[in-house]
Structures are given as structure tokens and as C-alpha cells.
Design a protein around this motif. Structure first.
Motif, PDB file in Angstrom:
ATOM      1  N   CYS A  25       0.852  -1.186   0.000  1.00  0.00           N
ATOM      2  CA  CYS A  25       0.000   0.000   0.000  1.00  0.00           C
ATOM      3  C   CYS A  25       0.886   1.233   0.000  1.00  0.00           C
ATOM      4  N   THR A  26       0.745   2.067  -1.029  1.00  0.00           N
ATOM      5  CA  THR A  26       1.511   3.306  -1.121  1.00  0.00           C
ATOM      6  C   THR A  26       0.522   4.461  -1.036  1.00  0.00           C
ATOM      7  N   PHE A  27       0.741   5.342  -0.066  1.00  0.00           N
ATOM      8  CA  PHE A  27      -0.175   6.448   0.185  1.00  0.00           C
ATOM      9  C   PHE A  27       0.165   7.620  -0.715  1.00  0.00           C
ATOM     10  N   LYS A  28      -0.741   7.929  -1.628  1.00  0.00           N
ATOM     11  CA  LYS A  28      -0.581   9.046  -2.555  1.00  0.00           C
ATOM     12  C   LYS A  28      -1.144  10.331  -1.963  1.00  0.00           C
ATOM     13  N   ALA A  29      -2.163  10.222  -1.113  1.00  0.00           N
ATOM     14  CA  ALA A  29      -2.726  11.363  -0.387  1.00  0.00           C
ATOM     15  C   ALA A  29      -3.331  10.816   0.900  1.00  0.00           C
ATOM     16  N   VAL A  30      -3.107  11.514   1.990  1.00  0.00           N
ATOM     17  CA  VAL A  30      -3.662  11.109   3.283  1.00  0.00           C
ATOM     18  C   VAL A  30      -4.518  12.249   3.829  1.00  0.00           C
ATOM     19  N   GLY A  31      -5.311  11.928   4.821  1.00  0.00           N
ATOM     20  CA  GLY A  31      -6.260  12.889   5.369  1.00  0.00           C
ATOM     21  C   GLY A  31      -5.656  14.216   5.779  1.00  0.00           C
ATOM     22  N   GLU A  32      -4.468  14.188   6.350  1.00  0.00           N
ATOM     23  CA  GLU A  32      -3.827  15.429   6.787  1.00  0.00           C
ATOM     24  C   GLU A  32      -3.551  16.365   5.612  1.00  0.00           C
ATOM     25  N   GLU A  33      -3.489  15.810   4.410  1.00  0.00           N
ATOM     26  CA  GLU A  33      -3.207  16.621   3.220  1.00  0.00           C
ATOM     27  C   GLU A  33      -4.481  17.043   2.476  1.00  0.00           C
ATOM     28  N   THR A  34      -5.626  16.452   2.837  1.00  0.00           N
ATOM     29  CA  THR A  34      -6.870  16.707   2.100  1.00  0.00           C
ATOM     30  C   THR A  34      -7.969  17.280   2.985  1.00  0.00           C
ATOM     31  N   GLY A  35      -7.607  17.783   4.159  1.00  0.00           N
ATOM     32  CA  GLY A  35      -8.638  18.260   5.079  1.00  0.00           C
ATOM     33  C   GLY A  35      -9.555  17.144   5.537  1.00  0.00           C
ATOM     34  N   GLN A  36      -9.044  15.918   5.581  1.00  0.00           N
ATOM     35  CA  GLN A  36      -9.766  14.703   5.960  1.00  0.00           C
ATOM     36  C   GLN A  36     -10.852  14.322   4.957  1.00  0.00           C
ATOM     37  N   ALA A  37     -10.871  14.962   3.783  1.00  0.00           N
ATOM     38  CA  ALA A  37     -11.893  14.662   2.781  1.00  0.00           C
ATOM     39  C   ALA A  37     -11.727  13.268   2.209  1.00  0.00           C
ATOM     40  N   TYR A  38     -10.492  12.862   1.936  1.00  0.00           N
ATOM     41  CA  TYR A  38     -10.253  11.551   1.345  1.00  0.00           C
ATOM     42  C   TYR A  38      -8.801  11.151   1.547  1.00  0.00           C
ATOM     43  N   ALA A  39      -8.547   9.876   1.282  1.00  0.00           N
ATOM     44  CA  ALA A  39      -7.186   9.344   1.179  1.00  0.00           C
ATOM     45  C   ALA A  39      -7.142   8.560  -0.126  1.00  0.00           C
ATOM     46  N   LEU A  40      -5.995   8.567  -0.772  1.00  0.00           N
ATOM     47  CA  LEU A  40      -5.804   7.816  -2.014  1.00  0.00           C
ATOM     48  C   LEU A  40      -4.632   6.866  -1.810  1.00  0.00           C
ATOM     49  N   ILE A  41      -4.891   5.586  -2.047  1.00  0.00           N
ATOM     50  CA  ILE A  41      -3.893   4.545  -1.806  1.00  0.00           C
ATOM     51  C   ILE A  41      -3.712   3.743  -3.088  1.00  0.00           C
ATOM     52  N   GLU A  42      -2.453   3.569  -3.488  1.00  0.00           N
ATOM     53  CA  GLU A  42      -2.136   2.677  -4.600  1.00  0.00           C
ATOM     54  C   GLU A  42      -1.808   1.324  -3.980  1.00  0.00           C
ATOM     55  N   ILE A  43      -2.533   0.292  -4.394  1.00  0.00           N
ATOM     56  CA  ILE A  43      -2.357  -1.035  -3.803  1.00  0.00           C
ATOM     57  C   ILE A  43      -1.847  -1.994  -4.874  1.00  0.00           C
ATOM     58  N   THR A  44      -0.750  -2.680  -4.562  1.00  0.00           N
ATOM     59  CA  THR A  44      -0.245  -3.756  -5.407  1.00  0.00           C
ATOM     60  C   THR A  44      -0.585  -5.057  -4.702  1.00  0.00           C
ATOM     61  N   VAL A  45      -1.450  -5.836  -5.343  1.00  0.00           N
ATOM     62  CA  VAL A  45      -1.977  -7.067  -4.751  1.00  0.00           C
ATOM     63  C   VAL A  45      -1.224  -8.251  -5.348  1.00  0.00           C
ATOM     64  N   GLN A  46      -0.658  -9.058  -4.480  1.00  0.00           N
ATOM     65  CA  GLN A  46       0.086 -10.229  -4.920  1.00  0.00           C
ATOM     66  C   GLN A  46      -0.855 -11.270  -5.516  1.00  0.00           C
ATOM     67  N   PRO A  47      -0.353 -12.132  -6.404  1.00  0.00           N
ATOM     68  CA  PRO A  47      -1.202 -13.172  -7.005  1.00  0.00           C
ATOM     69  C   PRO A  47      -1.889 -14.032  -5.933  1.00  0.00           C
ATOM     70  N   GLN A  48      -3.155 -14.316  -6.168  1.00  0.00           N
ATOM     71  CA  GLN A  48      -3.972 -15.149  -5.281  1.00  0.00           C
ATOM     72  C   GLN A  48      -4.086 -14.552  -3.882  1.00  0.00           C
ATOM     73  N   ASN A  49      -4.048 -13.238  -3.783  1.00  0.00           N
ATOM     74  CA  ASN A  49      -4.106 -12.570  -2.488  1.00  0.00           C
ATOM     75  C   ASN A  49      -5.115 -11.428  -2.541  1.00  0.00           C
ATOM     76  N   GLY A  50      -5.396 -10.866  -1.402  1.00  0.00           N
ATOM     77  CA  GLY A  50      -6.304  -9.742  -1.246  1.00  0.00           C
ATOM     78  C   GLY A  50      -6.905  -9.801   0.142  1.00  0.00           C
ATOM     79  N   PRO A  51      -7.579  -8.738   0.556  1.00  0.00           N
ATOM     80  CA  PRO A  51      -8.144  -8.721   1.913  1.00  0.00           C
ATOM     81  C   PRO A  51      -9.340  -9.656   2.028  1.00  0.00           C
ATOM     82  N   PRO A  52      -9.608 -10.134   3.241  1.00  0.00           N
ATOM     83  CA  PRO A  52     -10.796 -10.971   3.453  1.00  0.00           C
ATOM     84  C   PRO A  52     -12.059 -10.120   3.323  1.00  0.00           C
ATOM     85  N   PRO A  53     -13.225 -10.762   3.242  1.00  0.00           N
ATOM     86  CA  PRO A  53     -14.471  -9.989   3.219  1.00  0.00           C
ATOM     87  C   PRO A  53     -14.533  -9.075   4.447  1.00  0.00           C
ATOM     88  N   HIS A  54     -14.978  -7.838   4.213  1.00  0.00           N
ATOM     89  CA  HIS A  54     -15.039  -6.877   5.312  1.00  0.00           C
ATOM     90  C   HIS A  54     -16.078  -5.801   5.018  1.00  0.00           C
TER      91      HIS A  54
END
Length: 165
Positions: A25-54
């Protein structure tokens, strides 16, 4: 709260990076930089991987697939997401994604409002060498499950039991 009135510029490869759920996960923008409006994250997902249901209780997430093929679940719907696909998951919606390919997949994730990036920073491992792939240990899983409730995050464990985290 600090808002960057000069704008944000992140060149390719820039941004603070963390290993989270064995993905980069690489943070391109975080809340402190956007007035807490949004965060932007670039995610590189390994083969056969990813987060569980949430489920997120505080924020919406939107995803834009840049590389690879990901299988997304939004509630009961399963979607094949290829480069150029955009998905939006409103707060309260069960979702997950898995890289179904044999190469890493890359996507952008917008979190609105910001705040979830702090969870990733808390449970993740700061990256010193991007080529060093991590291994998720039982201690890491306990750390993730303990931190999740503080961020309004409910993780549905792979075993039939669900854990409000």
C-alpha cells in the motif's frame, strides 16, 4: 488538521509504503493533506491474495483497476475487474477482492472520508525494500483483528465465524 493549499504531487514510486495483508500500500494522499476529505492509496496485490471480506462503518471506498485481473465481491455479486474498471463500495457494504492472476495487480483505492489509511499504517509494516515480500503471521492477524474495531472495520473471517473488528 493541516490542509496543503499548494496541492499534492506524487510522482510514480513516491509516497510512504506499507505491507498490509501481504500487499503493498503506497499512500498518494492522506487525510492530513486533504482536510480529511479523502485518502488515495495505490495497492499492489500479490497473485492469489487480497483482503478478506469486510465492511466499513465510517467510509466509502472506490477502486480503479490499473493492472491485472481482480475478482471483487460486492455483497453477493461477484465481478471480474480488469484494467479500466471502476467500482464503488458504500459504507456498510460487504466487499473483498482477490488477485486471480499470476502477476501482481495494481489498483487505486479512494477512501472517503479519510481515516482508514491510519489503520493501514498501524497494522502494516513500513516498507524499506519494496521487493521484499512479507509473510502474514498469526501475530499480524491478531494485531489486525485488535485494531480494526477502532476504525469501524468489521472483518469476516474465512472460517464460518465472523469477527466484529
Amino acid at each position: 488538521m493541516t490542509v496543503n493549499l499548494q496541492g499534492i504531487l506524487q510522482q510514480p514510486g513516491q509516497g510512504s509504503s506499507y505491507w498490509v495483508f501481504e500487499d503493498l500500500c503506497t499512500f498518494k494522499a492522506v487525510g492530513e493533506e486533504t482536510g480529511q476529505a479523502y485518502a488515495l492509496i495505490e495497492i499492489t496485490v500479490q497473485p492469489q491474495n487480497g483482503p478478506p471480506p469486510h465492511i466499513h462503518r465510517h467510509e466509502d471506498e472506490a477502486f480503479y483497476i490499473q493492472e491485472g485481473e481482480l475478482e471483487f465481491q460486492l455483497d453477493e455479486q461477484i465481478i471480474l475487474a480488469i484494467p479500466g474498471t471502476f467500482l464503488h463500495s458504500p459504507k456498510g457494504q460487504l466487499h473483498r477482492f482477490t488477485n486471480i492472476g499470476s502477476q501482481p495487480a495494481k489498483l487505486l483505492c479512494w477512501v472517503t472520508p479519510a481515516g482508514l489509511e491510519k489503520f493501514f499504517m498501524e497494522v502494516g509494516v513500513p516498507v524499506s525494500e519494496k521487493t521484499q515480500l512479507p509473510s502474514l503471521s498469526p501475530a499480524d492477524i491478531k494485531k489486525i483483528l485488535a485494531a480494526a474495531p477502532r476504525y469501524g472495520l468489521e472483518i469476516i473471517l474465512p472460517s464460518a465465524e465472523s469477527s466484529q473488528v
